[in-house]
Design an enzyme around this catalytic site. Structure first.
Site, PDB file in Angstrom:
ATOM      1  N   ASP A  13     -55.849  44.711 -89.737  1.00  0.00           N
ATOM      2  CA  ASP A  13     -54.843  45.076 -90.713  1.00  0.00           C
ATOM      3  C   ASP A  13     -53.513  45.204 -89.965  1.00  0.00           C
ATOM      4  O   ASP A  13     -53.490  45.302 -88.735  1.00  0.00           O
ATOM      5  CB  ASP A  13     -55.250  46.405 -91.361  1.00  0.00           C
ATOM      6  CG  ASP A  13     -54.345  46.780 -92.512  1.00  0.00           C
ATOM      7  OD1 ASP A  13     -53.863  45.872 -93.203  1.00  0.00           O
ATOM      8  OD2 ASP A  13     -54.111  47.988 -92.701  1.00  0.00           O
ATOM      9  N   ASP A  34     -50.215  47.120 -91.333  1.00  0.00           N
ATOM     10  CA  ASP A  34     -49.565  48.422 -91.496  1.00  0.00           C
ATOM     11  C   ASP A  34     -50.515  49.552 -91.132  1.00  0.00           C
ATOM     12  O   ASP A  34     -51.640  49.598 -91.635  1.00  0.00           O
ATOM     13  CB  ASP A  34     -49.065  48.596 -92.935  1.00  0.00           C
ATOM     14  CG  ASP A  34     -47.984  47.578 -93.270  1.00  0.00           C
ATOM     15  OD1 ASP A  34     -46.992  47.525 -92.530  1.00  0.00           O
ATOM     16  OD2 ASP A  34     -48.147  46.832 -94.254  1.00  0.00           O
TER      17      ASP A  34
END
Length: 261
Positions: free
Chosen positions: A15, A17
């Site tokens: 991922d 963020d």
């Protein structure tokens, strides 16, 4: 499953963020991790549910945060949506609400964008939803267009506070049409499968790194991946206990992963 180690992992999905960046600032260890993957020839993709940006735009944004990532190492919910729709049968026409990320992905998948009797209505992330566009989407879905949504996130961050996001607008369209959309982004394992196809990865030698138990970790687990939760994003250590499943590894941040590779 239980005896897999980080050293055995050939491909990484991560991922963005909360794992590599936070509010445009790189998370300590992120640059070193990316460099280590390059140095050890690990295949990797950085995943984001945000369908606003093209890979080129995202690479530029990451570069401004001090992270050098080639655009071919980025995989967005818009790209996953393009890959999914390309695999479906039927006419390649769509009415799209969204930004360059989703329109570019659909053009690349061979779609014609139209508001005249399209096969699909595709809803993506956008900062300026128009009531007129939403009304058009509702009428087209009522007339038989298939309803596709890039990602389920109901809110997104902004410097002034939360903003309603794709999932919130999708809920409004569902309320008006009584039709549930097919949602491509995390936590749908489809997002990971399309990413793994892109880098020719196999589940038993692939890891997923994320900061959210309810999207990254559950979808990684369902896709058969080694799951790594980092505590540099939204999940606190004490919250892990509240979920009925566990990640394979829990680390304070990606900095702790670098020595393992």
């Amino acid at each position: 499953m239980g005896n897999r180690r980080v050293r055995d992992i050939e491909c990484f999905l991560t991922d963005m963020d909360g794992v590599l960046v936070h509010e445009e600032q790189p998370i300590p260890g992120a640059a070193e991790l990316l460099q280590r993957w390059v140095d050890t020839s690990r295949r990797f993709l950085i995943l984001t549910n945000n369908s606003t940006y093209t890979p080129r735009d995202l690479a530029a944004r990451l570069a401004r945060s001090g992270l050098e990532v080639p655009e071919e190492n980025l995989w967005t919910s818009a790209m996953a949506t393009g890959a999914f729709l390309k695999s479906q049968s039927g006419e390649r026409t769509a009415y799209v609400i969204g930004e360059a990320g989703i329109t570019t992905a659909l053009h690349s998948a061979g779609f014609v964008l139209t508001d005249t009797n399209p096969s699909y209505v595709v809803l993506g992330e956008t900062r300026n939803y128009s009531f007129e566009a939403i009304t058009t989407a509702i009428r087209l879905i009522n007339a038989g267009a298939r309803f596709i949504v890039t990602n389920p996130d109901t809110t997104g961050p902004s410097p002034t506070g939360v903003l309603p996001a794709t999932g919130a607008v999708a809920a409004m369209i569902t309320a008006a049409t009584n039709r549930q959309p097919y949602v491509v982004g995390k936590p749908n394992p489809m997002m990971f499968r399309s990413a793994m196809n892109r880098i020719e990865a196999h589940s038993e030698t692939t890891a997923m790194i994320g900061d959210r138990m309810d999207t990254d970790i559950v979808a990684g687990m369902e896709a058969g991946l080694l799951t790594v939760l980092v505590l540099s994003g939204v999940t606190a250590r004490e919250e892990i206990e509240t979920f009925p499943y566990r990640p394979n590894l829990v680390l304070d941040s990606v900095a702790d992963l670098v020595p393992e590779l």
